[in-house]
Design a protein around this motif. Structure first.
Motif, short mmCIF file in Angstrom:
data_model
loop_
_atom_site.label_atom_id
_atom_site.label_comp_id
_atom_site.label_asym_id
_atom_site.label_seq_id
_atom_site.Cartn_x
_atom_site.Cartn_y
_atom_site.Cartn_z
N LEU A 21 0.96 -1.61 0.33
CA LEU A 21 0.16 -0.33 0.57
C LEU A 21 1.14 1.07 -0.01
O LEU A 21 0.27 1.84 -0.86
N TYR A 49 -9.47 -6.12 3.69
CA TYR A 49 -8.96 -6.79 2.12
C TYR A 49 -8.77 -8.33 2.97
O TYR A 49 -9.19 -9.13 1.42
N ILE A 60 -5.56 -2.71 -3.54
CA ILE A 60 -5.15 -1.30 -3.27
C ILE A 60 -4.85 -0.49 -4.71
O ILE A 60 -4.70 0.96 -4.26
#
Length: 69
Positions: A21, A49, A60
């Motif tokens: 990320l 997620y 992401i």
């Protein structure tokens, strides 16, 4: 022992998620994820997620797009 392995695997997955990320935020904006989100928000994204079925890269990219809107 199995519970410990699951916790270790979850910790590894969380670390990889946050690293990916942050790399995506750096690639798009020049700043890491924590310039845009606080740790509680990042943890919430990780929880989303884990419960989602998207591959990590797709998830992401979508997160970064959503945050930067």
């Amino acid at each position: 022992m199995q519970a410990l392995n699951e916790m270790t695997e979850l910790g590894y997955t969380r670390t990889m998620f946050i690293e990916n990320l942050s790399h995506q935020f750096i690639a798009v904006t020049g700043c890491g994820v924590y310039a845009y989100l606080d740790p509680v928000d990042v943890n919430g994204l990780f929880n989303n997620y884990v419960s989602d079925m998207l591959p990590i890269d797709a998830f992401i990219r979508q997160c970064v797009r959503d945050v930067l809107k």
